[in-house]
Design a protein around this motif. Structure first.
Motif, PDB file in Angstrom:
ATOM      1  N   LEU A  71       0.809  -1.224   0.000  1.00 36.73           N
ATOM      2  CA  LEU A  71       0.000   0.000   0.000  1.00 36.73           C
ATOM      3  C   LEU A  71       0.841   1.272   0.000  1.00 36.73           C
ATOM      4  O   LEU A  71       0.383   2.330   0.439  1.00 36.73           O
ATOM      5  N   VAL A  72       2.049   1.179  -0.517  1.00 38.54           N
ATOM      6  CA  VAL A  72       2.908   2.358  -0.640  1.00 38.54           C
ATOM      7  C   VAL A  72       3.144   2.621  -2.126  1.00 38.54           C
ATOM      8  O   VAL A  72       3.609   1.738  -2.851  1.00 38.54           O
ATOM      9  N   LEU A 100       0.179  -3.794  -4.066  1.00 34.01           N
ATOM     10  CA  LEU A 100       0.399  -4.986  -3.256  1.00 34.01           C
ATOM     11  C   LEU A 100       1.331  -5.944  -4.018  1.00 34.01           C
ATOM     12  O   LEU A 100       0.892  -6.631  -4.946  1.00 34.01           O
ATOM     13  N   PRO A 101       2.608  -5.994  -3.675  1.00 35.97           N
ATOM     14  CA  PRO A 101       3.571  -6.842  -4.390  1.00 35.97           C
ATOM     15  C   PRO A 101       3.184  -8.316  -4.436  1.00 35.97           C
ATOM     16  O   PRO A 101       3.582  -9.026  -5.352  1.00 35.97           O
ATOM     17  N   VAL A 102       2.409  -8.772  -3.450  1.00 34.52           N
ATOM     18  CA  VAL A 102       2.005 -10.172  -3.411  1.00 34.52           C
ATOM     19  C   VAL A 102       1.149 -10.536  -4.619  1.00 34.52           C
ATOM     20  O   VAL A 102       1.041 -11.712  -4.977  1.00 34.52           O
ATOM     21  N   LEU A 103       0.557  -9.532  -5.276  1.00 29.96           N
ATOM     22  CA  LEU A 103      -0.302  -9.791  -6.434  1.00 29.96           C
ATOM     23  C   LEU A 103       0.489  -9.896  -7.737  1.00 29.96           C
ATOM     24  O   LEU A 103      -0.066 -10.250  -8.767  1.00 29.96           O
ATOM     25  N   GLN A 104       1.779  -9.557  -7.692  1.00 29.62           N
ATOM     26  CA  GLN A 104       2.593  -9.640  -8.919  1.00 29.62           C
ATOM     27  C   GLN A 104       4.057  -9.920  -8.565  1.00 29.62           C
ATOM     28  O   GLN A 104       4.942  -9.120  -8.829  1.00 29.62           O
ATOM     29  N   VAL A 130       9.904  -9.395   0.779  1.00 31.15           N
ATOM     30  CA  VAL A 130       9.513 -10.811   0.818  1.00 31.15           C
ATOM     31  C   VAL A 130       9.258 -11.318  -0.598  1.00 31.15           C
ATOM     32  O   VAL A 130       9.734 -12.391  -0.995  1.00 31.15           O
ATOM     33  N   MET A 131       8.502 -10.532  -1.386  1.00 34.41           N
ATOM     34  CA  MET A 131       8.182 -10.938  -2.754  1.00 34.41           C
ATOM     35  C   MET A 131       9.417 -10.904  -3.648  1.00 34.41           C
ATOM     36  O   MET A 131       9.570 -11.731  -4.549  1.00 34.41           O
ATOM     37  N   SER A 132      10.301  -9.974  -3.380  1.00 37.52           N
ATOM     38  CA  SER A 132      11.544  -9.890  -4.148  1.00 37.52           C
ATOM     39  C   SER A 132      12.382 -11.151  -3.952  1.00 37.52           C
ATOM     40  O   SER A 132      12.922 -11.717  -4.905  1.00 37.52           O
TER      41      SER A 132
END
Length: 242
Positions: A71-72, A100-104, A130-132
């Protein structure tokens, strides 16, 4: 009669589902952290393309692909990104769906392919880190030279135990959002060559420039000071990486 009832029931379920999605989207947008005026001004010096904010560096230098915190908005990281790019390292700030990085998780894949990047450094703030690490863990065959975490850590799915490149972890000692217990526990997923740095007086929101964040502690240094320290630590680490 029964078929009509079923159709009406399905229509109601569909409408409720649509309203739920719309309400959720509105809620997320209302709770998204927007960049400060200073960050927004610097963002305008970069190049916007396909949900990416790009700060140009030098050819031959490793390119940084950075995932935002949850959300940033991506522009919030413009201050340190511009300084790193001035040192010669191209920076790609990625915007993911709904921030939201978790979505991509695999957003970096398209960037690497489209820009024909042969030397990449992955980074992320909070959830973005985390997603990275998950991306790196599943793409060890790519030319990824290093990974850095800003107030973040890898989870088991993103374990970097077998990663041979350089790893940098930067935290702030006034961070009220980062789960310290989970952070310590996650160090088992990092390789022995990981470098740990702590910014005295820095907090969670200070890894970007977007104001106060819910649950965070107050920083005892200014956002400008924290941004400067971030860029200096990154540049020093990147120079040793080459």
């Amino acid at each position: 009669m029964k078929r009509t009832w079923i159709k009406k029931s399905l229509l109601v379920i569909l409408l409720v589902g649509i309203l739920f999605v719309l309400a959720g989207t509105v809620y997320l947008k209302m709770n998204t952290y927007a960049p400060s005026e200073a960050a927004l001004a610097v963002a305008k010096t970069g190049k916007s393309e396909d949900q990416i904010l790009f700060f140009e560096g030098e050819q031959g230098k490793p390119a940084i692909i950075f995932y935002q915190g949850a959300l940033v908005e991506k522009e919030s990281y413009s201050l340190w990104a511009q300084e790193v790019a001035k040192a010669g390292y191209p920076v790609y700030l990625v915007a993911t769906p709904l921030n939201l990085p978790v979505l991509q998780q695999n957003a970096a894949e398209a960037i690497i392919a489209e820009h024909q990047l042969t030397a990449v450094v992955m980074g992320g703030h909070s959830l973005g880190g985390v997603m990275s690490s998950r991306f790196v863990s599943s793409h060890l065959d790519h030319a990824i030279k290093g990974v850095f975490f800003l107030a973040s850590y890898p989870d088991e799915k993103g374990s970097l135990e077998n990663f041979s490149g350089s790893v940098l972890s930067i935290t702030g000692d006034r961070d009220g959002v980062l789960n310290q217990e989970a952070y310590q526990e996650a160090q088992r997923f990092l390789p022995d060559q990981t470098v740990y740095e702590v910014i005295a007086g820095g907090n969670h929101a200070g890894f970007g420039s977007y104001g106060e964040q819910k649950g965070d502690q107050s920083a005892t240094i200014t956002n400008e000071e924290q941004q400067t320290q971030i860029s200096q630590l990154l540049i020093r680490w990147l120079e040793n990486l080459e």
